[in-house]
Design an enzyme around this catalytic site. Structure first.
Site, PDB file in Angstrom:
ATOM      1  N   HIS A 114     -26.484 -87.560 -78.506  1.00  0.00           N
ATOM      2  CA  HIS A 114     -26.732 -88.267 -79.761  1.00  0.00           C
ATOM      3  C   HIS A 114     -28.153 -89.010 -80.189  1.00  0.00           C
ATOM      4  O   HIS A 114     -28.264 -90.070 -80.251  1.00  0.00           O
ATOM      5  CB  HIS A 114     -25.716 -89.572 -79.912  1.00  0.00           C
ATOM      6  CG  HIS A 114     -25.252 -89.825 -81.371  1.00  0.00           C
ATOM      7  ND1 HIS A 114     -24.034 -89.800 -81.898  1.00  0.00           N
ATOM      8  CD2 HIS A 114     -26.065 -89.672 -82.425  1.00  0.00           C
ATOM      9  CE1 HIS A 114     -23.992 -89.850 -83.196  1.00  0.00           C
ATOM     10  NE2 HIS A 114     -25.218 -89.983 -83.335  1.00  0.00           N
ATOM     11  N   GLU A 172     -17.530 -89.057 -77.236  1.00  0.00           N
ATOM     12  CA  GLU A 172     -18.778 -89.411 -76.608  1.00  0.00           C
ATOM     13  C   GLU A 172     -19.041 -90.769 -76.401  1.00  0.00           C
ATOM     14  O   GLU A 172     -19.585 -91.488 -75.792  1.00  0.00           O
ATOM     15  CB  GLU A 172     -19.900 -88.875 -77.575  1.00  0.00           C
ATOM     16  CG  GLU A 172     -19.726 -89.942 -78.959  1.00  0.00           C
ATOM     17  CD  GLU A 172     -21.144 -89.588 -80.051  1.00  0.00           C
ATOM     18  OE1 GLU A 172     -21.308 -88.354 -80.053  1.00  0.00           O
ATOM     19  OE2 GLU A 172     -21.763 -90.365 -80.666  1.00  0.00           O
ATOM     20  N   ASP A 202     -25.267 -82.036 -80.245  1.00  0.00           N
ATOM     21  CA  ASP A 202     -25.736 -83.632 -79.993  1.00  0.00           C
ATOM     22  C   ASP A 202     -24.680 -84.741 -80.101  1.00  0.00           C
ATOM     23  O   ASP A 202     -25.317 -85.845 -79.849  1.00  0.00           O
ATOM     24  CB  ASP A 202     -26.763 -83.811 -81.102  1.00  0.00           C
ATOM     25  CG  ASP A 202     -27.621 -85.129 -80.854  1.00  0.00           C
ATOM     26  OD1 ASP A 202     -28.072 -85.242 -79.650  1.00  0.00           O
ATOM     27  OD2 ASP A 202     -27.695 -85.831 -81.981  1.00  0.00           O
ATOM     28  N   ARG A 236     -21.234 -85.043 -86.342  1.00  0.00           N
ATOM     29  CA  ARG A 236     -20.288 -86.099 -85.579  1.00  0.00           C
ATOM     30  C   ARG A 236     -19.295 -85.202 -84.397  1.00  0.00           C
ATOM     31  O   ARG A 236     -18.774 -83.984 -85.033  1.00  0.00           O
ATOM     32  CB  ARG A 236     -19.331 -86.795 -86.732  1.00  0.00           C
ATOM     33  CG  ARG A 236     -19.968 -87.774 -87.547  1.00  0.00           C
ATOM     34  CD  ARG A 236     -20.242 -89.017 -86.369  1.00  0.00           C
ATOM     35  NE  ARG A 236     -20.995 -90.153 -87.006  1.00  0.00           N
ATOM     36  CZ  ARG A 236     -22.430 -90.217 -87.005  1.00  0.00           C
ATOM     37  NH1 ARG A 236     -23.214 -89.400 -86.643  1.00  0.00           N
ATOM     38  NH2 ARG A 236     -22.918 -91.411 -87.724  1.00  0.00           N
TER      39      ARG A 236
HETATM   40  P1  NAI Z   1     -25.287 -86.460 -96.894  1.00  0.00           P
HETATM   41  O1  NAI Z   1     -24.231 -87.484 -97.401  1.00  0.00           O
HETATM   42  O2  NAI Z   1     -26.684 -86.585 -97.262  1.00  0.00           O
HETATM   43  O3  NAI Z   1     -24.702 -85.155 -96.875  1.00  0.00           O
HETATM   44  C1  NAI Z   1     -23.577 -84.893 -96.400  1.00  0.00           C
HETATM   45  C2  NAI Z   1     -22.948 -83.433 -97.463  1.00  0.00           C
HETATM   46  O4  NAI Z   1     -21.854 -83.179 -96.640  1.00  0.00           O
HETATM   47  C3  NAI Z   1     -22.942 -83.645 -98.746  1.00  0.00           C
HETATM   48  O5  NAI Z   1     -23.553 -82.802 -99.344  1.00  0.00           O
HETATM   49  C4  NAI Z   1     -21.407 -83.777 -98.963  1.00  0.00           C
HETATM   50  O6  NAI Z   1     -21.179 -83.234-100.091  1.00  0.00           O
HETATM   51  C5  NAI Z   1     -20.851 -82.885 -97.765  1.00  0.00           C
HETATM   52  N1  NAI Z   1     -19.654 -83.004 -97.760  1.00  0.00           N
HETATM   53  C6  NAI Z   1     -18.722 -84.016 -97.815  1.00  0.00           C
HETATM   54  N2  NAI Z   1     -17.611 -83.599 -97.532  1.00  0.00           N
HETATM   55  C7  NAI Z   1     -17.385 -82.176 -97.273  1.00  0.00           C
HETATM   56  C8  NAI Z   1     -16.515 -81.426 -96.572  1.00  0.00           C
HETATM   57  N3  NAI Z   1     -15.007 -81.742 -96.636  1.00  0.00           N
HETATM   58  N4  NAI Z   1     -16.872 -80.010 -96.308  1.00  0.00           N
HETATM   59  C9  NAI Z   1     -18.171 -79.759 -96.356  1.00  0.00           C
HETATM   60  N5  NAI Z   1     -19.108 -80.483 -96.942  1.00  0.00           N
HETATM   61  C10 NAI Z   1     -18.640 -81.679 -97.323  1.00  0.00           C
HETATM   62  O7  NAI Z   1     -25.333 -86.901 -95.262  1.00  0.00           O
HETATM   63  P2  NAI Z   1     -26.668 -86.666 -94.315  1.00  0.00           P
HETATM   64  O8  NAI Z   1     -27.657 -87.750 -94.310  1.00  0.00           O
HETATM   65  O9  NAI Z   1     -27.249 -85.416 -94.528  1.00  0.00           O
HETATM   66  O10 NAI Z   1     -25.874 -86.644 -92.744  1.00  0.00           O
HETATM   67  C11 NAI Z   1     -25.042 -85.827 -92.541  1.00  0.00           C
HETATM   68  C12 NAI Z   1     -24.146 -86.193 -91.201  1.00  0.00           C
HETATM   69  O11 NAI Z   1     -25.214 -86.153 -90.223  1.00  0.00           O
HETATM   70  C13 NAI Z   1     -23.724 -87.555 -91.321  1.00  0.00           C
HETATM   71  O12 NAI Z   1     -22.482 -87.749 -92.059  1.00  0.00           O
HETATM   72  C14 NAI Z   1     -23.754 -88.023 -89.730  1.00  0.00           C
HETATM   73  O13 NAI Z   1     -22.429 -88.095 -89.380  1.00  0.00           O
HETATM   74  C15 NAI Z   1     -24.688 -87.258 -89.245  1.00  0.00           C
HETATM   75  N6  NAI Z   1     -25.891 -87.834 -88.516  1.00  0.00           N
HETATM   76  C16 NAI Z   1     -26.257 -87.699 -87.379  1.00  0.00           C
HETATM   77  C17 NAI Z   1     -27.264 -88.203 -86.763  1.00  0.00           C
HETATM   78  C18 NAI Z   1     -27.590 -87.957 -85.234  1.00  0.00           C
HETATM   79  O14 NAI Z   1     -28.460 -88.747 -84.852  1.00  0.00           O
HETATM   80  N7  NAI Z   1     -27.026 -86.819 -84.792  1.00  0.00           N
HETATM   81  C19 NAI Z   1     -27.917 -89.024 -87.424  1.00  0.00           C
HETATM   82  C20 NAI Z   1     -27.898 -89.047 -88.782  1.00  0.00           C
HETATM   83  C21 NAI Z   1     -26.644 -88.490 -89.512  1.00  0.00           C
END
Ligand code: NAI
Length: 343
Positions: free
Chosen positions: A291, A259, A254, A230
């Site tokens: 994105h 954005e 990305d 993000r």
């Molecule tokens: P997820 O929920 O599986 O993993 C997120 C991880 O971040 C978890 O392990 C969590 O414990 C950790 N986390 C939470 N708070 C934290 C902090 N303060 N410091 C460090 N780590 C922390 O999510 P997933 O599916 O892996 O997605 C990650 C991010 O990718 C999403 O939040 C979303 O913003 C982004 N995303 C971007 C896309 C794109 O097209 N560019 C598409 C899909 C997701």
């Protein structure tokens, strides 16, 4: 069931039509984003389907509720654009927790390789029959240290990809997990040791501007920063300053803090008002994609299928597997943990 679908793009529609028809859900597509000015378009709908740059703040929630909407279906994983506490008791909110972590992790590696092997430069040169190699020297990924922040679904796939390249992987997560194939460190140690830093954590109050002036004071000179998570995880002005001062060796973005005003739209031939974005794009060591990391056939199909399943479950009064946590405080008697609807 009628669903107002905001910020619709031509690539969204085929899969939603296919899965929607199978489950009796009719989507009405709007190009515009959902916000306080456009919320009236949802009148007469049972729910809204929104994406990353739609606004679901308290004012929008009240207006949606007043016009009969009862469910918000996010066709994405992140939900920082939704005021969940305002939704509690009024609008059920579902998301798509995982559609293709591979899509995002692979795009992250594609950006990294493009950047460090100067593929973007070489592509333009050879298109112009310029076969010179001057200025295209890159570096091997093998043996380099990558610091992964956020070891959830996407972070872990990215870790596996990096290990395949023979990289050393260190990681930081607020909630560490077992068996991720990387050594957990503190955030400061990760900053100090990483040749490459990749962000895969959600945007929260805590992670807002995680990479800012302070963090850039702790990183290795020449660090490559990857953000496919993000935009506001990075303070874009601090990043620009870090690039100018040669602290940041390259950045692959990305996502971008501001954005929502520009991404997903064609501004060629227009004057872009955002000076920070415009300056970042002029840098030879910055690559911006808009994105796009999620955008694969597999991910689009999976997003539509999961969203339609959630909407059909809502219509049938069934539990909502992908309902988000509103932080209602009922930890002892959490309804979600008992697989019931939160309200
Ligand atoms: P997820 O929920 O599986 O993993 C997120 C991880 O971040 C978890 O392990 C969590 O414990 C950790 N986390 C939470 N708070 C934290 C902090 N303060 N410091 C460090 N780590 C922390 O999510 P997933 O599916 O892996 O997605 C990650 C991010 O990718 C999403 O939040 C979303 O913003 C982004 N995303 C971007 C896309 C794109 O097209 N560019 C598409 C899909 C997701």
């Amino acid at each position: 069931m009628k669903i107002a679908f905001f910020d619709a793009k031509e690539y969204d529609i085929p899969a939603f039509e296919r899965f929607g028809k199978e489950r009796g859900i009719a989507f009405k597509y709007f190009d515009t984003k959902l916000n306080e000015d456009t919320v009236g378009l949802a009148a007469g709908s049972d729910g809204v389907c929104v994406f990353v740059n739609d606004t679901v703040n308290a004012a929008v929630v009240d207006k949606l509720y007043a016009c009969g909407v009862r469910i918000v279906a996010l066709r994405c994983a992140g939900y920082n654009n939704v005021d969940l506490s305002a939704c509690f008791g009024k609008l059920h909110v579902v998301h798509v927790p995982a559609y293709s972590p591979y899509a995002v992790a692979e795009h992250t590696m594609a950006l990294l390789l493009t950047s460090i092997r100067r593929i973007h430069k070489a592509y333009n040169r050879t298109k112009d029959f310029n076969f010179s190699l001057s200025g295209l020297t890159g570096f091997d990924l093998h043996g380099k240290t990558v610091g992964v922040i956020g070891t959830g679904r996407i972070g872990r796939v990215f870790i596996d990809i990096c290990r395949g390249f023979g990289m050393r992987v260190i990681a930081y997560d607020k909630y560490p997990a077992e068996g991720i194939g990387a050594e957990y460190t503190s955030l400061d140690e990760l900053f100090a040791r990483s040749d490459i830093i990749s962000l895969h954590c959600p945007l929260t109050e805590e992670t807002h501007h995680l990479i800012g002036r302070e963090a850039l004071g702790k990183v290795k000179k020449g660090v490559v920063i990857l953000n496919t998570s993000r935009g506001a995880l990075i303070d874009a002005e601090a990043l620009l300053d870090g690039i100018k001062r040669r602290i940041v060796g390259a950045a692959c973005l990305d996502v971008y803090e501001e954005e929502s005003d520009v991404f997903f739209r064609d501004f060629s031939g227009h004057i872009v008002e955002d000076d920070v974005l415009a300056r970042l794009i002029t840098m030879p060591n910055v690559i911006v994609t808009s994105h796009q990391a999620f955008l694969t056939e597999e991910a689009l199909g999976s997003i539509a299928e999961t969203t339609v399943q959630s909407l059909a479950a809502f219509a049938a009064d069934e539990p909502l597997e992908h309902e988000l946590c509103y932080g209602c405080g009922e930890t002892e008697r959490c309804r979600k943990a008992r697989k019931a609807r939160c309200f």
